[in-house]
Write a protein that holds these residues in place. Structure first.
Motif, mmCIF file in Angstrom:
data_model
loop_
_atom_site.group_PDB
_atom_site.id
_atom_site.type_symbol
_atom_site.label_atom_id
_atom_site.label_comp_id
_atom_site.label_asym_id
_atom_site.label_seq_id
_atom_site.Cartn_x
_atom_site.Cartn_y
_atom_site.Cartn_z
ATOM 1 N N ALA A 49 0.834 -1.206 0.000
ATOM 2 C CA ALA A 49 0.000 0.000 0.000
ATOM 3 C C ALA A 49 0.867 1.254 0.000
ATOM 4 O O ALA A 49 0.578 2.230 -0.702
ATOM 5 C CB ALA A 49 -0.924 -0.012 1.208
ATOM 6 N N ASP A 50 1.941 1.241 0.792
ATOM 7 C CA ASP A 50 2.856 2.386 0.803
ATOM 8 C C ASP A 50 3.523 2.559 -0.550
ATOM 9 O O ASP A 50 3.717 3.686 -1.025
ATOM 10 C CB ASP A 50 3.928 2.201 1.880
ATOM 11 C CG ASP A 50 3.364 2.313 3.284
ATOM 12 O OD1 ASP A 50 2.230 2.825 3.418
ATOM 13 O OD2 ASP A 50 4.050 1.901 4.230
ATOM 14 N N PHE A 51 3.882 1.435 -1.176
ATOM 15 C CA PHE A 51 4.512 1.503 -2.498
ATOM 16 C C PHE A 51 3.562 2.114 -3.519
ATOM 17 O O PHE A 51 3.960 2.957 -4.329
ATOM 18 C CB PHE A 51 4.943 0.109 -2.939
ATOM 19 C CG PHE A 51 5.435 0.049 -4.353
ATOM 20 C CD1 PHE A 51 6.679 0.560 -4.684
ATOM 21 C CD2 PHE A 51 4.649 -0.495 -5.360
ATOM 22 C CE1 PHE A 51 7.139 0.517 -6.000
ATOM 23 C CE2 PHE A 51 5.097 -0.542 -6.663
ATOM 24 C CZ PHE A 51 6.348 -0.033 -6.980
ATOM 25 N N ILE A 52 2.290 1.692 -3.472
ATOM 26 C CA ILE A 52 1.301 2.252 -4.402
ATOM 27 C C ILE A 52 1.119 3.737 -4.146
ATOM 28 O O ILE A 52 1.047 4.550 -5.075
ATOM 29 C CB ILE A 52 -0.036 1.495 -4.264
ATOM 30 C CG1 ILE A 52 0.115 0.056 -4.771
ATOM 31 C CG2 ILE A 52 -1.145 2.207 -5.034
ATOM 32 C CD1 ILE A 52 -1.096 -0.811 -4.516
ATOM 33 N N GLY A 53 1.057 4.129 -2.860
ATOM 34 C CA GLY A 53 0.918 5.543 -2.537
ATOM 35 C C GLY A 53 2.099 6.366 -3.020
ATOM 36 O O GLY A 53 1.931 7.459 -3.581
ATOM 37 N N ASN A 54 3.316 5.843 -2.826
ATOM 38 C CA ASN A 54 4.507 6.559 -3.295
ATOM 39 C C ASN A 54 4.549 6.622 -4.814
ATOM 40 O O ASN A 54 4.987 7.618 -5.396
ATOM 41 C CB ASN A 54 5.768 5.878 -2.765
ATOM 42 C CG ASN A 54 5.908 6.008 -1.267
ATOM 43 O OD1 ASN A 54 5.421 6.977 -0.682
ATOM 44 N ND2 ASN A 54 6.560 5.053 -0.632
ATOM 45 N N MET A 55 4.090 5.550 -5.446
ATOM 46 C CA MET A 55 4.091 5.517 -6.900
ATOM 47 C C MET A 55 3.161 6.583 -7.471
ATOM 48 O O MET A 55 3.536 7.343 -8.368
ATOM 49 C CB MET A 55 3.665 4.125 -7.388
ATOM 50 C CG MET A 55 3.640 3.962 -8.901
ATOM 51 S SD MET A 55 3.239 2.261 -9.360
ATOM 52 C CE MET A 55 1.554 2.126 -8.767
ATOM 53 N N TYR A 56 1.956 6.689 -6.914
ATOM 54 C CA TYR A 56 1.023 7.689 -7.412
ATOM 55 C C TYR A 56 1.396 9.095 -6.981
ATOM 56 O O TYR A 56 0.972 10.075 -7.600
ATOM 57 C CB TYR A 56 -0.400 7.355 -6.974
ATOM 58 C CG TYR A 56 -1.031 6.268 -7.808
ATOM 59 C CD1 TYR A 56 -1.192 6.434 -9.179
ATOM 60 C CD2 TYR A 56 -1.427 5.062 -7.247
ATOM 61 C CE1 TYR A 56 -1.750 5.435 -9.954
ATOM 62 C CE2 TYR A 56 -1.983 4.060 -8.016
ATOM 63 C CZ TYR A 56 -2.143 4.253 -9.369
ATOM 64 O OH TYR A 56 -2.686 3.258 -10.139
ATOM 65 N N SER A 57 2.184 9.228 -5.909
ATOM 66 C CA SER A 57 2.653 10.559 -5.519
ATOM 67 C C SER A 57 3.622 11.118 -6.551
ATOM 68 O O SER A 57 3.880 12.320 -6.566
ATOM 69 C CB SER A 57 3.331 10.501 -4.147
ATOM 70 O OG SER A 57 4.570 9.834 -4.220
ATOM 71 N N GLU A 58 4.171 10.247 -7.400
ATOM 72 C CA GLU A 58 5.055 10.683 -8.463
ATOM 73 C C GLU A 58 4.300 10.897 -9.774
ATOM 74 O O GLU A 58 4.911 11.091 -10.823
ATOM 75 C CB GLU A 58 6.182 9.669 -8.652
ATOM 76 C CG GLU A 58 7.084 9.575 -7.419
ATOM 77 C CD GLU A 58 8.092 8.458 -7.500
ATOM 78 O OE1 GLU A 58 8.116 7.773 -8.542
ATOM 79 O OE2 GLU A 58 8.861 8.263 -6.543
#
Length: 400
Positions: A49-58
């Motif tokens: 979930a953190d990875f997905i959040g960081n990915m979309y933050s980019e």
């Protein structure tokens, strides 16, 4: 508490070494294994979930401002008001529209996003470049950054000199099923870089200079959205309220979560679905306590009779049997939590479980241990174990 003291003596007395203790140990393991699995799986889910959040933050900005009616608006005045807010760091203008892209003999429908020079300071899309570079202007030439899915569909290589042809419907041309070529605006742009995010996104979006997009779409100096980056320490909710105050009722202001609300809600719901499913496994494991409590009661027949002769009551016996089940559950929970946290830490440090291929741009599955997950796991398992133990103890009492 006398019932707890007696139950603890029954289970952990140094002189008590029998098959009953072995059965109790098996019950501890039966509870510990699903607890360990629950902690490990939830930690893996948190990491993803953190990875997905960081990915979309980019890819998505902290705040996105769009007109409530229509597609285009004159954003100069609104942009200046938002830039003057103490909560905002950078504001970038974009112009977005669906276009047809052709390359060689292939065609693809994409969403063209025209961005200005400040866009890289709002959305760090350059971190996702896997081929070429993030560059939208080279001298007097316009360039484009395209997604990996689009590049695959069109067969694009940034090292090749052939440009992309983009076609956009001219304003006022309507939207019939078949359009003559004369109703399109056409422009060419060279691909300078390829980014990779997720299959849905990098198959859909391409980035071009803002002026190029405005000319192609015939929007003039108008834009379709303002992308806002907040200052460090400003929460999305606080920034949203500040921007809404200056934007007025004619604009929608969305946080990053609201821009991808379906994705984030799905991730959160998946976590608790996993929790509930694994709690069913824990419930099945907790049923082993029935046999353990019954066998313990049978093994301590003489002690029970002695306790009754000394003035003990059936209620006291029920509480003793219930506490024995609770203690077994608590031991299983403690062992499971230690093993689960240990496995998660080992995965975090050593990455023992690897991802297949390089689709996610990482080698091993990410993990994050959430104290709330540990409390929810321990509380849920203890509740189930206590319920099973109390019901079993009540049933034993009725038989006597």
């Amino acid at each position: 508490m006398l019932p707890l003291f007696i139950a603890r003596r029954h289970l952990f007395s140094r002189k008590s070494h029998s098959v009953i203790n072995l059965i109790a140990g098996v019950s501890v393991v039966a509870v510990a294994v699903p607890v360990m699995a629950l902690v490990a799986i939830l930690s893996f889910h948190n990491g993803l979930a953190d990875f997905i959040g960081n990915m979309y933050s980019e890819f998505d900005s902290d705040l996105c401002v769009t007109p409530r009616e229509g597609q285009w608006f004159d954003g100069d005045g609104l942009r200046q008001r938002i830039e003057a807010l103490p909560e905002t760091e950078t504001v970038s203008a974009t112009a977005e529209q669906n276009v047809l892209v052709t390359y060689s003999d292939r065609q693809w429908i994409v969403s063209m996003r025209g961005v200005d020079s400040l866009y890289g300071g709002v959305v760090p899309i350059e971190r996702r470049i896997v081929q070429g570079r993030y560059r939208l202007r080279h001298g007097d030439l316009d360039e484009a950054v395209i997604g990996q899915g689009t590049a695959y569909a069109l067969g694009v290589q940034t090292a090749l000199p052939e440009p992309l042809r983009l076609y956009a419907i001219r304003p006022g041309s309507g939207n019939p099923s078949f359009l003559p070529v004369g109703l399109y605006n056409e422009a060419r742009v060279r691909p300078s870089g390829i980014y990779a995010l997720d299959e849905q996104t990098d198959s859909r979006y391409i980035f071009v200079p803002l002026g190029f997009a405005q000319r192609l779409t015939g929007a003039g100096n108008k834009i379709s959205s303002l992308e806002v980056r907040l200052r460090e320490g400003v929460s999305p909710e606080t920034g949203k309220r500040a921007v809404e105050a200056v934007a007025g009722t004619g604009f929608d202001v969305k946080t990053r979560f609201e821009q991808k609300e379906t994705v984030y809600r799905m991730v959160a719901q998946e976590k608790w679905i996993i929790y509930l499913l694994l709690m069913f496994v824990v419930l099945i494991a907790a049923l082993s306590l029935v046999g353990s409590v019954v066998m313990l009661a049978a093994d301590k027949e003489k002690d029970r009779e002695m306790l009754l002769a000394m003035g003990g009551t059936p209620r006291l016996l029920r509480r003793v049997f219930a506490w024995e089940g609770v203690l077994i559950t608590a031991c299983g929970v403690a062992v499971g939590l230690v093993l689960g946290v240990g496995f998660a830490v080992l995965q975090q440090e050593a990455g023992i479980i690897r991802m297949a291929g390089d689709a996610f741009l990482m080698d091993a599955y990410p993990v994050r241990i959430d104290p709330f997950d540990l409390l929810a796991t321990a509380g849920g398992v203890l509740l189930l174990g206590t319920g099973v133990s109390v019901l079993t103890a009540a049933g034993l009492s009725k038989r006597k």
